[in-house]
Design a protein around this motif. Structure first.
Motif, PDB file in Angstrom:
ATOM      1  N   UNK A 286      21.445 -65.236  13.331  1.00  0.00           N
ATOM      2  CA  UNK A 286      22.184 -66.043  14.311  1.00  0.00           C
ATOM      3  C   UNK A 286      22.293 -65.330  15.652  1.00  0.00           C
ATOM      4  N   UNK A 287      22.447 -66.103  16.697  1.00  0.00           N
ATOM      5  CA  UNK A 287      22.587 -65.547  18.050  1.00  0.00           C
ATOM      6  C   UNK A 287      24.054 -65.615  18.479  1.00  0.00           C
ATOM      7  N   UNK A 288      24.579 -64.561  19.067  1.00  0.00           N
ATOM      8  CA  UNK A 288      25.967 -64.598  19.527  1.00  0.00           C
ATOM      9  C   UNK A 288      26.117 -65.492  20.748  1.00  0.00           C
ATOM     10  N   UNK A 289      27.238 -66.208  20.808  1.00  0.00           N
ATOM     11  CA  UNK A 289      27.527 -67.067  21.942  1.00  0.00           C
ATOM     12  C   UNK A 289      28.462 -66.401  22.937  1.00  0.00           C
ATOM     13  N   UNK A 290      29.085 -67.210  23.763  1.00  0.00           N
ATOM     14  CA  UNK A 290      30.025 -66.720  24.758  1.00  0.00           C
ATOM     15  C   UNK A 290      31.137 -65.900  24.093  1.00  0.00           C
ATOM     16  N   UNK A 291      31.312 -64.662  24.537  1.00  0.00           N
ATOM     17  CA  UNK A 291      32.382 -63.811  24.034  1.00  0.00           C
ATOM     18  C   UNK A 291      32.164 -63.269  22.647  1.00  0.00           C
ATOM     19  N   UNK A 292      30.946 -63.386  22.118  1.00  0.00           N
ATOM     20  CA  UNK A 292      30.666 -62.963  20.748  1.00  0.00           C
ATOM     21  C   UNK A 292      29.657 -61.820  20.704  1.00  0.00           C
ATOM     22  N   UNK A 293      29.608 -61.166  19.531  1.00  0.00           N
ATOM     23  CA  UNK A 293      28.584 -60.154  19.272  1.00  0.00           C
ATOM     24  C   UNK A 293      27.952 -60.447  17.918  1.00  0.00           C
ATOM     25  N   UNK A 294      26.743 -59.939  17.730  1.00  0.00           N
ATOM     26  CA  UNK A 294      26.076 -59.984  16.440  1.00  0.00           C
ATOM     27  C   UNK A 294      26.217 -58.608  15.804  1.00  0.00           C
ATOM     28  N   UNK A 295      26.849 -58.553  14.633  1.00  0.00           N
ATOM     29  CA  UNK A 295      26.976 -57.298  13.901  1.00  0.00           C
ATOM     30  C   UNK A 295      25.905 -57.222  12.816  1.00  0.00           C
ATOM     31  N   UNK A 296      25.185 -56.109  12.771  1.00  0.00           N
ATOM     32  CA  UNK A 296      24.303 -55.809  11.651  1.00  0.00           C
ATOM     33  C   UNK A 296      25.165 -55.105  10.606  1.00  0.00           C
ATOM     34  N   UNK A 297      25.444 -55.798   9.513  1.00  0.00           N
ATOM     35  CA  UNK A 297      26.383 -55.302   8.513  1.00  0.00           C
ATOM     36  C   UNK A 297      25.927 -53.989   7.895  1.00  0.00           C
ATOM     37  N   UNK A 298      26.847 -53.038   7.792  1.00  0.00           N
ATOM     38  CA  UNK A 298      26.594 -51.790   7.080  1.00  0.00           C
ATOM     39  C   UNK A 298      27.438 -51.680   5.819  1.00  0.00           C
ATOM     40  N   UNK A 299      28.530 -52.415   5.760  1.00  0.00           N
ATOM     41  CA  UNK A 299      29.368 -52.441   4.561  1.00  0.00           C
ATOM     42  C   UNK A 299      30.285 -53.656   4.627  1.00  0.00           C
ATOM     43  N   UNK A 300      30.399 -54.343   3.508  1.00  0.00           N
ATOM     44  CA  UNK A 300      31.383 -55.402   3.347  1.00  0.00           C
ATOM     45  C   UNK A 300      31.936 -55.224   1.936  1.00  0.00           C
ATOM     46  N   UNK A 301      32.916 -55.995   1.535  1.00  0.00           N
ATOM     47  CA  UNK A 301      33.546 -55.675   0.262  1.00  0.00           C
ATOM     48  C   UNK A 301      33.952 -56.875  -0.548  1.00  0.00           C
ATOM     49  N   UNK A 302      34.313 -56.607  -1.806  1.00  0.00           N
ATOM     50  CA  UNK A 302      34.817 -57.628  -2.710  1.00  0.00           C
ATOM     51  C   UNK A 302      36.327 -57.440  -2.826  1.00  0.00           C
ATOM     52  N   UNK A 303      37.073 -58.358  -2.280  1.00  0.00           N
ATOM     53  CA  UNK A 303      38.526 -58.298  -2.350  1.00  0.00           C
ATOM     54  C   UNK A 303      39.024 -59.359  -3.328  1.00  0.00           C
ATOM     55  N   UNK A 304      40.327 -59.367  -3.568  1.00  0.00           N
ATOM     56  CA  UNK A 304      40.883 -60.356  -4.488  1.00  0.00           C
ATOM     57  C   UNK A 304      40.697 -61.766  -3.934  1.00  0.00           C
ATOM     58  N   UNK A 305      40.644 -61.903  -2.613  1.00  0.00           N
ATOM     59  CA  UNK A 305      40.466 -63.224  -2.005  1.00  0.00           C
ATOM     60  C   UNK A 305      39.170 -63.875  -2.477  1.00  0.00           C
ATOM     61  N   UNK A 306      38.069 -63.120  -2.517  1.00  0.00           N
ATOM     62  CA  UNK A 306      36.804 -63.705  -2.973  1.00  0.00           C
ATOM     63  C   UNK A 306      36.865 -64.083  -4.453  1.00  0.00           C
ATOM     64  N   UNK A 307      37.588 -63.298  -5.233  1.00  0.00           N
ATOM     65  CA  UNK A 307      37.743 -63.629  -6.646  1.00  0.00           C
ATOM     66  C   UNK A 307      38.481 -64.957  -6.811  1.00  0.00           C
ATOM     67  N   UNK A 308      39.473 -65.190  -5.962  1.00  0.00           N
ATOM     68  CA  UNK A 308      40.171 -66.475  -6.004  1.00  0.00           C
ATOM     69  C   UNK A 308      39.287 -67.607  -5.479  1.00  0.00           C
ATOM     70  N   UNK A 309      38.556 -67.339  -4.398  1.00  0.00           N
ATOM     71  CA  UNK A 309      37.683 -68.369  -3.823  1.00  0.00           C
ATOM     72  C   UNK A 309      36.636 -68.833  -4.817  1.00  0.00           C
ATOM     73  N   UNK A 310      36.103 -67.902  -5.621  1.00  0.00           N
ATOM     74  CA  UNK A 310      35.093 -68.260  -6.618  1.00  0.00           C
ATOM     75  C   UNK A 310      35.636 -69.290  -7.604  1.00  0.00           C
ATOM     76  N   UNK A 311      36.922 -69.261  -7.812  1.00  0.00           N
ATOM     77  CA  UNK A 311      37.579 -70.195  -8.724  1.00  0.00           C
ATOM     78  C   UNK A 311      38.167 -71.400  -8.006  1.00  0.00           C
ATOM     79  N   UNK A 312      37.989 -71.455  -6.676  1.00  0.00           N
ATOM     80  CA  UNK A 312      38.590 -72.517  -5.888  1.00  0.00           C
ATOM     81  C   UNK A 312      40.100 -72.386  -5.811  1.00  0.00           C
TER      82      UNK A 312
END
Length: 385
Positions: free
Chosen positions: A41-67
């Protein structure tokens, strides 16, 4: 130490590549997560493009998987509550000198991707001496712990607190910040994590103890200054009863209902009602539900507060006063494995996703889709649509 790459190198790193994303298509088991490859994706006005180096699994994603996450977006979507990455491109109105520098960002969704567009105003710089994986463990977890401890409960040196799930991502950050502030900590966890908690200066209690709350009361018979409860459910009543006069219950989740059938909103609304009732009663105790996104309507103030708090956490991490709790580093394309591990209850700290190489045929497929999209756009423009 992670050296900052020149801006030109960061821009070149994404040239001709495609982005990898992990998609949550609906209520699925971890194996139902989908890996897809799309144009960067291309960044728009006031945005940047981040090349991810680390992201994580939090409890929020565990809940989202279950809706079950309270305000998750409609399926399908890319989960990922936070990330650390380098600026690969800058949009209009953003200082080009940011390119190549490393930042953390809180996203709520979208972080499980190799390239993520975020608002430049949401960036918090990561110290050079801190690895991306280590920093990732303390983005959402560190902000949550810092704000609950210092802004919501406002604990003081010499106070005693109880932390449920003291071995988890938020819990491990919370106990370390509390000990650094001179606070006595009683923490619940399974027995396998007790030695680790003792090393951090925590008094551990087995969360499976049939008389758990009796054990906790026995360790602080006069009551405690604060209880930090991510479990919710009926147990929150016992958490509130642990408080000394003037004490504060900080509820920040409903883990006990994660696997329960029915509405995702009902347990939260019931909890809100219960907390409101306790605050209305003349019992000299306080009850709050912590929401990391509270105050976002005043966006500038919200960003300033978040940046200041995460900056404090990163400074302590860089000084060696906080020990990052990386449970595992797993390639992004193996997000299903990461989810299973995070949900197993066997790890201490946070499961971190890191980039992996995209197969060349997938790259070419995504490039062709991007080219076809360009041709479709050109045809649409010629036809006047």
């Amino acid at each position: 130490m992670e050296n900052t790459a020149p801006a030109t190198a960061a821009a070149a790193a994404t040239a001709g590549t495609v982005a990898t994303q992990v998609v949550l298509p609906g209520v699925v088991e971890p194996d139902g997560l989908q890996v897809r490859h799309v144009a960067v994706p291309a960044p728009g006005q006031g945005e940047v493009l981040l090349a991810m180096e680390a992201t994580g699994v939090s409890f929020a994603e565990q809940q989202m998987r279950r809706g079950k996450y309270y305000d998750q977006p409609p399926f399908p979507f890319v989960p990922g509550y936070d990330l650390v990455g380098r600026v690969a491109a800058t949009g209009e109105g953003v200082d080009p000198a940011l390119a190549g520098r490393r930042f953390a960002a809180l996203t709520k969704t979208g972080g499980w991707a190799s390239h993520v567009v975020v608002a430049a105003a949401d960036l918090v710089e990561v110290p050079d001496s801190v690895s991306s994986a280590d920093a990732e463990t303390l983005v959402v977890n560190g902000i949550t712990a810092w704000q609950m401890l210092h802004r919501t409960a406002e604990v003081d040196a010499g106070d005693t607190i109880v932390v449920l799930g003291a071995n988890g991502g938020v819990g491990s950050a919370l106990v370390q910040l509390a000990r650094f502030a001179g606070v006595r900590v009683i923490g619940t966890a399974s027995r396998r994590h007790h030695d680790r908690l003792r090393a951090l200066g925590v008094t551990p209690v087995d969360y499976r103890d049939p008389d758990l709350y009796g054990r906790l009361r026995g360790l602080a018979p006069q009551g405690v200054a604060a209880v930090f409860d991510h479990v919710g459910g009926e147990g929150v009543v016992d958490s509130f009863r642990l408080l000394a006069p003037g004490g504060t219950l900080v509820s920040y989740g409903t883990a006990s209902t994660r696997d329960a059938a029915g509405s995702s909103k009902a347990p939260v609304l019931k909890l809100f009602a219960r907390l409101a009732l306790w605050n209305a009663l003349p019992n000299s105790r306080h009850a709050h539900f912590f929401n990391i996104w509270a105050g976002r309507r005043r966006l500038d103030a919200f960003r300033a507060r978040l940046g200041a708090d995460l900056g404090q956490v990163f400074a302590l991490l860089a000084e060696g006063r906080l020990e990052p709790q990386v449970a595992a580093r797993i390639p992004l394309s193996r997000a299903a494995d990461a989810m299973r591990l995070a949900e197993s209850g066997t790890v201490a700290g946070k499961v971190v996703l890191v980039p992996d190489e995209v197969r060349e045929e997938a790259r070419e497929e995504a490039r062709e889709e991007a080219r076809e999209g360009t041709r479709e756009g050109a045809r649409d423009g010629q036809s006047g649509r």
